[in-house]
Design a protein around this motif. Structure first.
Motif, PDB file in Angstrom:
ATOM      1  N   ALA A 193       0.743  -1.271   0.200  1.00  0.00           N
ATOM      2  CA  ALA A 193       0.042   0.106  -0.120  1.00  0.00           C
ATOM      3  C   ALA A 193       0.731   1.118  -0.133  1.00  0.00           C
ATOM      4  CB  ALA A 193      -0.803  -0.046   1.000  1.00  0.00           C
ATOM      5  N   ASN A 200      -3.207  -1.844  -3.764  1.00  0.00           N
ATOM      6  CA  ASN A 200      -3.198  -1.939  -2.438  1.00  0.00           C
ATOM      7  C   ASN A 200      -3.399  -0.576  -1.884  1.00  0.00           C
ATOM      8  OD1 ASN A 200      -3.458  -4.644  -1.906  1.00  0.00           O
ATOM      9  ND2 ASN A 200      -1.167  -4.823  -2.193  1.00  0.00           N
ATOM     10  N   SER A 201      -4.210  -0.253  -0.998  1.00  0.00           N
ATOM     11  CA  SER A 201      -4.348   1.099  -0.209  1.00  0.00           C
ATOM     12  C   SER A 201      -4.405   1.066   1.374  1.00  0.00           C
ATOM     13  CB  SER A 201      -5.254   1.949  -0.922  1.00  0.00           C
ATOM     14  OG  SER A 201      -6.560   1.363  -0.772  1.00  0.00           O
ATOM     15  N   SER A 203      -5.773   1.472   5.088  1.00  0.00           N
ATOM     16  CA  SER A 203      -6.960   1.881   5.819  1.00  0.00           C
ATOM     17  C   SER A 203      -6.777   1.693   7.446  1.00  0.00           C
ATOM     18  CB  SER A 203      -8.110   0.799   5.440  1.00  0.00           C
ATOM     19  OG  SER A 203      -9.280   0.815   6.653  1.00  0.00           O
ATOM     20  N   GLU A 358     -10.777  -4.487   3.912  1.00  0.00           N
ATOM     21  CA  GLU A 358      -9.375  -3.989   4.185  1.00  0.00           C
ATOM     22  C   GLU A 358      -8.559  -4.747   3.215  1.00  0.00           C
ATOM     23  OE1 GLU A 358      -8.248  -3.496   8.255  1.00  0.00           O
ATOM     24  OE2 GLU A 358     -10.183  -4.138   8.850  1.00  0.00           O
ATOM     25  N   THR A 362      -8.323  -2.376  -4.927  1.00  0.00           N
ATOM     26  CA  THR A 362      -9.242  -1.534  -5.411  1.00  0.00           C
ATOM     27  C   THR A 362      -9.178  -1.228  -6.877  1.00  0.00           C
ATOM     28  OG1 THR A 362      -7.326   0.198  -5.414  1.00  0.00           O
ATOM     29  CG2 THR A 362      -8.929   0.182  -3.425  1.00  0.00           C
ATOM     30  N   GLU A1118     -11.832   5.200   2.636  1.00  0.00           N
ATOM     31  CA  GLU A1118     -10.482   5.127   3.100  1.00  0.00           C
ATOM     32  C   GLU A1118      -9.597   4.584   1.919  1.00  0.00           C
ATOM     33  OE1 GLU A1118      -9.254   5.429   7.771  1.00  0.00           O
ATOM     34  OE2 GLU A1118      -9.870   3.150   7.094  1.00  0.00           O
ATOM     35  N   ARG A1119     -10.093   3.347   1.727  1.00  0.00           N
ATOM     36  CA  ARG A1119      -9.253   2.563   0.361  1.00  0.00           C
ATOM     37  C   ARG A1119      -9.218   3.395  -1.006  1.00  0.00           C
ATOM     38  NH1 ARG A1119      -8.673  -2.546   0.481  1.00  0.00           N
ATOM     39  NH2 ARG A1119      -7.252  -2.129  -1.324  1.00  0.00           N
TER      40      ARG A1119
END
Length: 1357
Positions: A193, A200-201, A203, A358, A362, A1118-1119
């Motif tokens: 992330a 990926n990101s 959270s 989570e 995305t 958030e993501r």
């Protein structure tokens, strides 16, 4: 009416693309020449977990077909959607038993639409079967085909037993297995992330909620016992604190402390196996070091994994003794390393406990502008990916590299007659788009980093073009003086984004048979790269031969083609483009239906492509001085036309839509007015009145305003009301643009002739048409000719009159932007229906009204001259920050182009020091000499685009940079910033340096180390080169829409607004289902859907469901948008409310503190939204009896409300009341009385004596007075009699949770509706009355008192 702002944004600001497909998971997802049917993104196993909306089969909605029908037909613009269409998606699911080797059989809920592939995904994600990748599913001994849909499999039914059978490995399967095991080992590790890879990101919600919210009763109990709650926030969150620390932005997650399972897992140096070992079934060799420091060499063979006898320097492939042959690498390692067994098991337990949202990928990559120091660990898969050219996953797709153009166009050609077909088509389009955006981003970075060979290597670097992975890349420079007359490099830089807007517009209209190129624009390291899919055959021919429509030299030579005219004619109405004639080099007139630059090329595949759509929309005359042309007086008064860098400035599509709508209302007014006068003159004409309304009947959306305006008789009315109506119309910005329905322009076309046989009424329409500039004389139809004012384009003599009309129309549109749209934006900010919080949301607010960012200076000037300037301070400040950081970005772009790679971090940190640090003589650190000197001797020829070799960048000084910023602001935005240094700017405009840092980092793609920076030291610079961790691309691309889902969502919203909550809820649920079907599980629009759903759940009293949906909305925000995006802050606040309602007080407080912290970082304390956060915090603290703390927050909220809403506003009265209640709890009755009196006065003046609010307030005043008197009596008693006084017990009440919750609902704009049938009827009548009022442009009532207040004040969305 109700939430104006809750529409889904037409464009989501800067969401960044990247690989959708999880690496191992996506095995074999392509079929049929590239129409990707894969759903890897939404079936990472989470598709079946209880709390995700299961994609299609929860069987819950089957019986709702009827009720949905009305919604659907309304939404679908009358498309005949037949009954089974809606139900198709909800074929009821059924349950199968799965038997895997070594585990108990378990049940799995599946749906008939799913492919066998998706059960594979689920098994690879389940805790007890996740280590298997190479297996088949068998039913009664028959192997199931991976790509078969479950409903097509004979004998598969409720309760069938599927056996998991281990299959022999191939090299490909072995690689996938190793990759999957590595993914499992890294599943809690956030480094992907931080590095912005694999979609990926970050959270952080679970840190504030201690894991999952809804599921365990354990934590719910804890919430209600007040004793355990520690309510004191950290110092920097308290009102008035000046500290803005960065580190809390990413709180440390204890789960991320890596549980080490292995020290090393890499490919062995003995690969690939020699021929004789290949014939023994060896596929590859792995080298592994266990936690216990045992070094082993492992063979992957067709039968599984086993230990061999090789060491680092001797090759001995014979099996060791014992060899521990196992089908899965995890089984092998568990036998040789006890630590692996223990840690891997607990790691998987933790992984499965995390919320699916989570960990799902995305759709587009999101980059984080801060990251902590992460240790760089050995990772075989990452290393291999970096050095094999892994062009868009060749290991997963038969036929190696993907033919992007073929995939993009084939998905467009899929059938779309009914709902299931449309869903399949939209899903395929979305999937290919996100894959293409990811591949284009990788390619663009490779090009700038110099890893791709140019196709014209002999040319100088700026002229080079590249092909990589079937994508064509070009740099944003003016090659061969192509744009010389239009502004050179500045034009070449603007053209790609204009072109992308054109591609987006034509894509949204979606005409069958007309094709556009896949287009992605990437800004990386100071360069702009355009990535496009390649038209088959274009590279073999010269451009001159292939272009059969349009012009390759800006209109000197022009050709046309009847097929193109026919196709483009279908887009002419929705895009408001007028068919017109131009002269070619032989002075012959040529018919076009687009701008001359738009080229038509028939590819070798026989498809009709259009490209170079940079002038799809008409030019913006405010920024295009033309000799001999005068703009309207309003424009001139504001200093237009202004010189701009290039001549490609065009109006936005949103502006065109708004302008046409505005003109349409004007047209209806004028026609109605004249008819009224005729009627008055001669009462016998009974037929005229229906004539006009019939004309408008064709477009139901427009009927209401038509009839409403027909009633407004006063002539003054029509002129005065017009601007207001325009603004009404824009509350639903760009809705027409997204789905391109027939708009008002078209609705009357040709349909008016029959009722208007009467010459008098025909004349009326003719006059009205002339007055509004319609291109037709019998109906309202406004379109623009995009070639007007293009240099080099000439028009035939006989069209001169038409051209004059068009010129006037363009001047009117330019004036409309300045006189209507900018004031309407400012008005919306004043009444808080638009609340920008940062640069991105400000830009979006501008764009929704069709205002380009180049008008930012004008907007700020306008705010400066507004009387209520003090109430726009937040808007002004955000505007100034945006203007400064954009100027800095322009300078940074050219600054970076001269920096060679080895000096990149030094150059970036030096720039940031000059921009933000108070240290007056920032000195750049040049890379040490021994690395530099050798290179000088090399020839300059071989330079790649991203390699400057000069060190001019090192001489930049802070004062020079700020001079340049001021100059840039003047020349680009025509705005004066009189400041020589960052400290002056901060002082003068009240900015904060952390906000400036965030804005510049996000805009330029810089990633910095997460630590506290000392910007204000005069002795040393704030940044060193070690603080710059990475530089990311900033990516712009098309966002394909889920149109059916969007219709459902909109009709759901409409139902809710009319007070039909239950029906609304069903429609929104349906929309959620369809969104999931198209986008997979993660998307901005799904986020908006979940938020609304949670709000409805809450209003209808289902608190637990509200909590669960809102939790998903927060995680998703958030993501998908970013951990500190304004939208995320809003989501946190909603979640806190629902937590409080569920009795989880400490969690509610933590969430509110998080929201406040993010808000402080993003825009500081002085913002109307901060008052809402503080009122929420104050109320919750009051509820847990932390009175002093509570007062600090509530009094701050009072101050901010007074500043932004005016001292006499109802919000301020409420604030006074809340403060009074806390003082009452503290038994400080005098202060309580003081505040309540203020509140009472406001209520009395605003609402009158009789209003219930005024009465409530006066009751409360009486009560407070009694209490104060009683207290005084008691005190006197004590003074008189000393210690033996008989004291009356005073009533000190801790507030009840119910009363606190009631106040929370009020301040968050939630009002519970007493749902008796009669009330509902009244409410509906009231709502309809209001709608009519509003549409007549006469709605004087403030929206604040609307009976059903679901106002979601969300600037973003």
């Amino acid at each position: 009416m109700v939430s104006k702002t809750d529409d889904i944004p037409a464009s989501v600001p800067d969401c960044n693309p990247a690989d959708l497909q999880r690496d191992g998971a996506g095995d074999g997802t392509q079929e049929g020449g590239g129409t990707s049917k894969s759903r890897a993104e939404d079936s990472c196993g989470c598709g079946h977990s209880a709390d995700t909306a299961m994609l299609n089969g929860d069987g819950a909605h089957t019986e709702e077909g009827e009720s949905k029908q009305d919604g659907n037909s309304e939404a679908d613009g009358g498309e005949d959607s037949n009954e089974q269409e809606v139900i198709v998606i909800q074929d009821t699911g059924f349950t199968v038993k799965i038997q895997a080797p070594g585990t108990e059989p378990f049940d799995l809920q599946v749906s008939p639409q799913e492919m066998v592939q998706e059960i594979h995904q689920v098994l690879m994600d389940r805790e007890d079967t996740c280590h298997r990748t190479c297996f088949s599913l068998q039913l009664d001994g028959n192997v199931l085909d991976n790509f078969a849909e479950l409903k097509s499999i004979e004998g598969l039914q409720e309760g069938s037993l599927l056996k998991v059978v281990e299959e022999p490995y191939t090299v490909r399967e072995a690689r996938i297995h190793v990759r999957h095991i590595r993914d499992l080992l890294k599943s809690l590790d956030p480094s992907d992330a931080y590095n912005g890879v694999d979609c990926n990101s970050l959270s952080f919600l679970s840190i504030f909620t201690d894991g999952d919210l809804g599921d365990s009763g354990r934590r719910k109990k804890k919430g209600t016992e007040l004793e355990q709650i520690d309510c004191t926030p950290p110092e920097h969150i308290l009102p008035g604190s000046k500290e803005r620390p960065l580190v809390p932005l990413q709180p440390q997650n204890k789960d991320w402390k890596p549980m080490q399972c292995l020290k090393v897992l890499t490919m062995s140096g003995w690969n690939p196996p020699p021929g004789n070992r290949k014939m023994h079934g060896d596929l590859m060799y792995l080298y592994i070091v266990t936690v216990e420091e045992r070094h082993v060499s492992v063979t992957a063979s067709t039968r599984g994994f086993y230990l061999n006898q090789s060491t680092t320097y001797t090759f001995n492939p014979k099996p060791a003794n014992p060899s521990f042959l196992s089908h899965s690498l995890v089984e092998l390692l568990s036998q040789i390393s006890p630590a692996f067994k223990k840690n891997f098991t607990s790691l998987q337990k933790k992984r499965v406990q995390r919320h699916p949202f989570e960990r799902i990928a995305t759709p587009f990559q999101v980059y984080s502008w801060t990251a902590p120091q992460v240790d760089h660990a050995m990772d075989c898969v990452r290393a291999e990916d970096a050095y094999t050219s892994r062009l868009g996953y060749e290991e997963h797709i038969p036929g190696q590299t993907r033919d992007w153009n073929e995939e993009l166009q084939t998905t467009r050609e899929l059938p779309r007659k009914n709902l299931p077909e449309r869903l399949l088509r939209e899903r395929a389009i979305f999937k290919v788009h996100s894959d293409f955006a990811a591949a284009a981003t990788r390619g663009a970075m490779a090009v700038i980093d110099g890893n791709v060979m140019a196709i014209n290597p002999g040319e100088e670097t700026r002229m080079q073009m590249f092909i990589w992975n079937n994508i064509f890349f070009s740099l944003g420079f003016d090659v061969r003086d192509h744009y010389r007359e239009l502004g050179g490099d500045a034009a070449a830089h603007a053209a790609p984004t204009n072109d992308l807007n054109g591609v987006r517009a034509y894509g949204a209209v979606d005409v069958e048979g007309l094709y556009t190129l896949g287009t992605v624009v990437v800004d990386y390291r100071g360069y702009r790269v355009t990535a496009q899919s390649i038209i088959p055959g274009i590279l073999e021919r010269e451009q001159e031969q292939s272009v059969i429509y349009g012009s390759i030299d800006f209109g000197k030579t022009v050709v046309s083609h009847c097929k193109y005219l026919e196709l483009l004619d279908k887009t002419s109405r929705p895009l408001k483009v007028q068919q017109h004639k131009v002269l070619n080099e032989k002075d012959e007139s040529v018919e076009l239906c687009s701008s001359v630059e738009c080229k038509g090329i028939i590819g070798n595949d026989g498809r009709h492509y259009i490209l170079d759509l940079l002038r799809t929309f008409p030019p913006d005359l405010n920024f295009l001085p033309v000799d001999g042309e005068e703009l309207s007086a309003e424009s001139q008064r504001q200093g237009f036309p202004r010189q701009h860098r290039h001549r490609l400035a065009c109006l936005r599509q949103e502006l065109i839509e708004a302008f046409v709508e505005h003109r349409y209302l004007l047209f209806m007014k004028m026609a109605a007015l004249q008819l009224m006068q005729q009627k008055a003159n001669k009462d016998s004409n009974k037929t005229d009145m229906p004539a006009i309304t019939e004309a408008s009947e064709a477009d139901p959306a427009q009927t209401a305003p038509a009839e409403a305006s027909a009633e407004s008789t006063g002539p003054a009315d029509s002129a005065a009301a017009a601007p207001q109506e325009a603004t009404e119309g824009e509350e639903k910005p760009s809705q027409p643009t997204t789905n391109g329905p027939v708009d008002p322009a078209g609705s009357q076309n040709g349909e008016c002739k029959s009722p208007l046989e009467d010459p008098k009424s025909r004349e009326v329409v003719l006059n009205a048409c002339k007055a509004v500039g319609s291109i037709s004389n019998t109906s309202f139809d406004i379109r623009f000719n995009p070639d007007i004012f293009s240099p080099g384009v000439r028009f035939p003599e006989d069209t001169i009159e038409d051209v004059q009309k068009q010129k006037q129309l363009l001047k009117d549109a330019a004036a409309f932007l300045v006189t209507c749209q900018i004031p309407s934006l400012v008005k919306d900010c004043l009444d808080h229906s638009t609340l920008p919080m940062d640069g991105a949301t400000l830009t979006e607010a501008l764009h929704q009204r069709g205002i380009n960012v180049r008008y930012l200076g004008t907007v700020l000037e306008f705010v400066n001259k507004t009387q209520a300037k003090a109430q726009l301070e937040h808007f002004y400040r955000i505007g100034i920050i945006e203007l400064i950081t954009r100027c800095a970005k322009h300078i940074f772009r050219t600054y970076l182009q001269g920096v060679e790679l080895s000096a990149l971090s030094a150059a970036v940190s030096h720039f940031l020091n000059c921009f933000l640090s108070s240290f007056p003589d920032a000195v750049a650190h040049l890379p040490p000499d021994e690395l530099v000197s050798r290179r000088k001797s090399r020839k300059r020829r071989t330079r790649v685009p991203g390699s400057g070799d000069n060190t001019a960048w090192a001489s930049l000084t802070p004062s020079e940079l700020w001079k340049n910023i001021a100059a840039e602001a003047q020349s680009y935005y025509h705005f004066k910033i009189q400041c020589e240094s960052v400290d002056q700017v901060v002082e003068k405009y009240g900015l904060q340096k952390t906000t400036l840092l965030r804005e510049i980092s996000v805009k330029t793609g810089i990633q910095i180390l997460l630590k506290e920076y000392n910007f204000d030291s005069r002795h040393k610079p704030a940044f060193t080169e070690e603080d710059i961790l990475n530089i990311f691309p900033v990516v712009k691309h098309v966002n394909p829409k889920a149109s059916d889902a969007f219709h459902f969502f909109q009709s759901g919203q409409a139902k809710v607004q009319q007070g039909f909550l239950k029906e609304g809820c069903e429609l929104i649920n349906e929309a959620l289902n369809l969104f999931n079907n198209v986008y997979g599980a993660m998307h901005v629009e799904i986020c908006a859907c979940l938020r609304l759903l949670a709000r409805l759940n809450y209003i209808m009293g289902d608190h637990a469901e509200a909590l669960s949906n809102q939790q998903k909305a927060v995680l998703m925000s958030e993501r998908v948008l970013g951990i500190e995006h304004p939208n995320t802050i809003q989501e946190y606040m909603h979640l806190a409310l629902y937590c409080f309602a569920n009795g989880q007080l400490s969690t509610a407080l933590k969430l509110l503190y998080r929201a406040r912290y993010l808000m402080l970082l993003v825009c500081g304390e002085d913002h109307p939204e901060m008052a809402l956060i503080d009122s929420n915090i104050g109320l919750v603290l009051h509820g847990v009896m932390e009175y002093d703390l509570s007062l600090r927050f509530l009094e701050n909220a009072l101050t901010i409300n007074t500043k932004y809403h005016g001292a006499r506003s109802l919000k301020v009265a409420l604030s006074h009341h809340l403060v009074a209640r806390v003082y009452e709890s503290k038994a400080e009755f005098r202060s309580a009385l003081q505040h309540e009196k203020e509140g009472y006065t406001i209520y009395k003046n605003q609402m009158g004596e009789a209003h219930e609010k005024t009465k409530e307030s006066s009751e409360y005043l009486k009560y407070l007075t009694q209490q104060a008197v009683a207290l005084q009596r008691t005190m006197n008693e004590i003074y008189k009699n000393g210690s033996n006084a008989s004291i009356m017990p005073l009533k000190f009440t801790a507030p009840s949770m119910a009363s606190i919750l009631e106040q929370l609902n009020v301040i968050n704009g939630i009002i519970f509706i007493p749902l008796s049938q009669k009330d509902l009827e009244n409410l509906k009548a009231e709502v309809q009355r209001r709608q009519q009022l509003q549409e007549a442009g006469r709605s004087e009532e403030p929206a604040e008192d609307s009976p059903l207040e679901l106002e979601d004040k969300i600037p973003v969305d």
